[in-house]
Design a protein around this motif. Structure first.
Motif, PDB file in Angstrom:
ATOM      1  N   ASP A 136       0.822  -1.213   0.000  1.00  0.00           N
ATOM      2  CA  ASP A 136       0.000   0.000   0.000  1.00  0.00           C
ATOM      3  C   ASP A 136       0.857   1.265   0.000  1.00  0.00           C
ATOM      4  OD1 ASP A 136       1.019  -0.287   2.546  1.00  0.00           O
ATOM      5  OD2 ASP A 136      -0.875   0.159   3.570  1.00  0.00           O
ATOM      6  N   ALA A 137       2.122   1.159  -0.417  1.00  0.00           N
ATOM      7  CA  ALA A 137       3.008   2.325  -0.443  1.00  0.00           C
ATOM      8  C   ALA A 137       2.388   3.438  -1.282  1.00  0.00           C
ATOM      9  CB  ALA A 137       4.368   1.932  -1.003  1.00  0.00           C
ATOM     10  N   GLN A 138       2.457   4.667  -0.754  1.00  0.00           N
ATOM     11  CA  GLN A 138       1.867   5.819  -1.430  1.00  0.00           C
ATOM     12  C   GLN A 138       2.887   6.893  -1.784  1.00  0.00           C
ATOM     13  OE1 GLN A 138      -1.445   6.371  -2.342  1.00  0.00           O
ATOM     14  NE2 GLN A 138      -1.719   4.198  -1.858  1.00  0.00           N
ATOM     15  N   GLN A 197      15.519  15.675   4.061  1.00  0.00           N
ATOM     16  CA  GLN A 197      14.609  15.193   5.107  1.00  0.00           C
ATOM     17  C   GLN A 197      13.162  15.208   4.621  1.00  0.00           C
ATOM     18  OE1 GLN A 197      16.931  17.596   5.556  1.00  0.00           O
ATOM     19  NE2 GLN A 197      17.932  17.414   7.568  1.00  0.00           N
ATOM     20  N   ALA A 198      12.786  16.260   3.903  1.00  0.00           N
ATOM     21  CA  ALA A 198      11.420  16.371   3.400  1.00  0.00           C
ATOM     22  C   ALA A 198      11.118  15.324   2.344  1.00  0.00           C
ATOM     23  CB  ALA A 198      11.177  17.772   2.847  1.00  0.00           C
ATOM     24  N   ALA A 199      12.154  14.857   1.655  1.00  0.00           N
ATOM     25  CA  ALA A 199      11.966  13.795   0.669  1.00  0.00           C
ATOM     26  C   ALA A 199      11.874  12.430   1.331  1.00  0.00           C
ATOM     27  CB  ALA A 199      13.099  13.811  -0.349  1.00  0.00           C
ATOM     28  N   LEU A 200      12.756  12.158   2.286  1.00  0.00           N
ATOM     29  CA  LEU A 200      12.904  10.800   2.811  1.00  0.00           C
ATOM     30  C   LEU A 200      12.051  10.494   4.041  1.00  0.00           C
ATOM     31  CD1 LEU A 200      16.781  10.349   2.441  1.00  0.00           C
ATOM     32  CD2 LEU A 200      14.977   9.546   0.894  1.00  0.00           C
ATOM     33  N   ALA A 201      11.905  11.439   4.956  1.00  0.00           N
ATOM     34  CA  ALA A 201      11.239  11.143   6.229  1.00  0.00           C
ATOM     35  C   ALA A 201       9.809  10.628   6.055  1.00  0.00           C
ATOM     36  CB  ALA A 201      11.268  12.374   7.138  1.00  0.00           C
ATOM     37  N   PRO A 202       9.000  11.183   5.138  1.00  0.00           N
ATOM     38  CA  PRO A 202       7.631  10.668   4.992  1.00  0.00           C
ATOM     39  C   PRO A 202       7.501   9.534   3.972  1.00  0.00           C
ATOM     40  CG  PRO A 202       7.867  12.666   3.705  1.00  0.00           C
ATOM     41  CD  PRO A 202       9.209  12.402   4.336  1.00  0.00           C
ATOM     42  N   ALA A 203       8.608   9.098   3.392  1.00  0.00           N
ATOM     43  CA  ALA A 203       8.544   8.187   2.245  1.00  0.00           C
ATOM     44  C   ALA A 203       8.288   6.743   2.657  1.00  0.00           C
ATOM     45  CB  ALA A 203       9.835   8.271   1.437  1.00  0.00           C
ATOM     46  N   ASP A 204       7.372   6.102   1.964  1.00  0.00           N
ATOM     47  CA  ASP A 204       7.209   4.651   2.087  1.00  0.00           C
ATOM     48  C   ASP A 204       8.322   3.935   1.336  1.00  0.00           C
ATOM     49  OD1 ASP A 204       4.691   4.841   3.492  1.00  0.00           O
ATOM     50  OD2 ASP A 204       3.805   5.422   1.576  1.00  0.00           O
TER      51      ASP A 204
END
Length: 340
Positions: A136-138, A197-204
């Motif tokens: 379910d990665a978004q 950080q904004a790219a990776l921290a919320p990334a599935d």
């Protein structure tokens, strides 16, 4: 047995199917199975690195292999890189692939290798996502707005149409804008963010595809349940890797032979073969599990294997013969005919 050699340009390879991600994915899946079955021979990669060119991207690498199974082909990829090239309108990396038949060892093909190298790198990430990412990665976060990143996002967009959020960060705002425009032309909407950080921290699914030589990504950017793809060299710090529930590589020996993050951790006694989950071919074959829990953090470290290049090149060579494509050249002379 003919002694002629088929020369294949990049356009020839495209006509043979080099940009068909389903074709490349099928070839690479079989290559990973052969890796687990040990039906291959591949010495450690050879690095040509000069002391007067210290940048991590300034080198030439020779990757040679014999791949068995349905491929049964030998060869080498000679891939060169210079970090100054983009400033001169040139690609950072270029490559040549030579194929030799495994009996007579004659050079049956010489082909442009940059496209094959880039496509197999991107498609391997798509395969890894199939086995290791949450279904379910978004959100996908990419650091490094270059060719490999573009091809990887395009592959993910084709195989995972439910992914709705693509984010990219690059130290060059100009390159990030060009990347965004390029991806939009491919039908992939990408948002530019202001930090890694904004790219990776919320990334599935988090991806680093840079030429950075100093680790900077910390465990704070390793989201619970995410898959991190360490496509480049030294982006993650040691604590990031240590936060992983599973570390999966394509080839353990090749990984520790290099100077990348896992090799450095291995030399410092922080990581050994027993402490990683396993090799990706084992996951593909079903001998070990991939993702088992939605909250697992999985660290995927693809070194990039010569068997991938040779397997893909051999299939494109056979398809080129059937078309036919390319130009036949005569490289091998006849014994005794020189100077007599």
């Amino acid at each position: 047995m003919t002694s002629s050699t088929l020369f294949l340009s990049q356009n020839d390879l495209i006509a043979a199917g080099a940009t068909d991600i389903d074709l490349i994915g099928s070839v690479l899946t079989q290559a990973f199975r052969l890796h687990t079955e040990q039906d291959f021979t591949a010495p450690p990669s050879s690095f040509l690195k000069r002391s007067d060119c210290p940048h991590v991207a300034d080198r030439i690498i020779g990757l040679s292999a014999h791949v068995g199974g349905e491929f049964n082909m030998e060869g080498i990829k000679w891939v060169a890189s210079s970090h100054v090239n983009p400033d001169h309108g040139l690609p950072r990396a270029n490559a040549v692939i030579i194929l030799n038949d495994p009996i007579h060892r004659l050079p049956v093909a010489i082909m442009e290798g940059g496209l094959i190298s880039a496509m197999r790198t991107a498609v391997v990430q798509g395969l890894a996502a199939k086995y290791l990412a949450r279904p379910d990665a978004q959100t996908v976060g990419l650091v490094g707005a270059g060719r490999i990143g573009a091809l990887t996002l395009w592959t993910l967009s084709q195989w995972f149409p439910h992914i709705s959020d693509y984010r990219v960060f690059d130290v060059s705002a100009e390159r990030a804008r060009a990347f965004q425009e390029h991806m939009e032309r491919q039908g992939v909407n990408v948002s530019i963010v202001k930090s890694f950080q904004a790219a990776l921290a919320p990334a599935d699914i988090g991806i680093t595809a840079t030429t950075e030589s100093t680790p900077y990504v910390t465990a704070d950017e390793f989201k619970s349940g995410s898959l991190f793809m360490n496509v480049s060299l030294m982006d993650p710090q040691f604590d990031f890797v240590m936060a992983a529930d599973k570390v999966i590589v394509d080839d353990w020996e090749q990984c520790v032979h290099s100077d990348r993050v896992l090799a450095r951790m291995h030399r410092e006694g922080l990581l050994d073969r027993a402490s990683i989950h396993g090799e990706f071919g084992e996951v593909v074959c079903g001998s070990i599990a991939g993702r088992e829990h939605p909250d697992e953090r999985i660290f995927w470290n693809p070194f990039g294997l010569a068997i991938e290049d040779i397997a893909v090149a051999s299939v494109l060579y056979e398809r080129s013969l059937a078309r036919p494509l390319g130009q036949s050249i005569q490289l091998v002379d006849q014994e005794w005919d020189v100077l007599f």
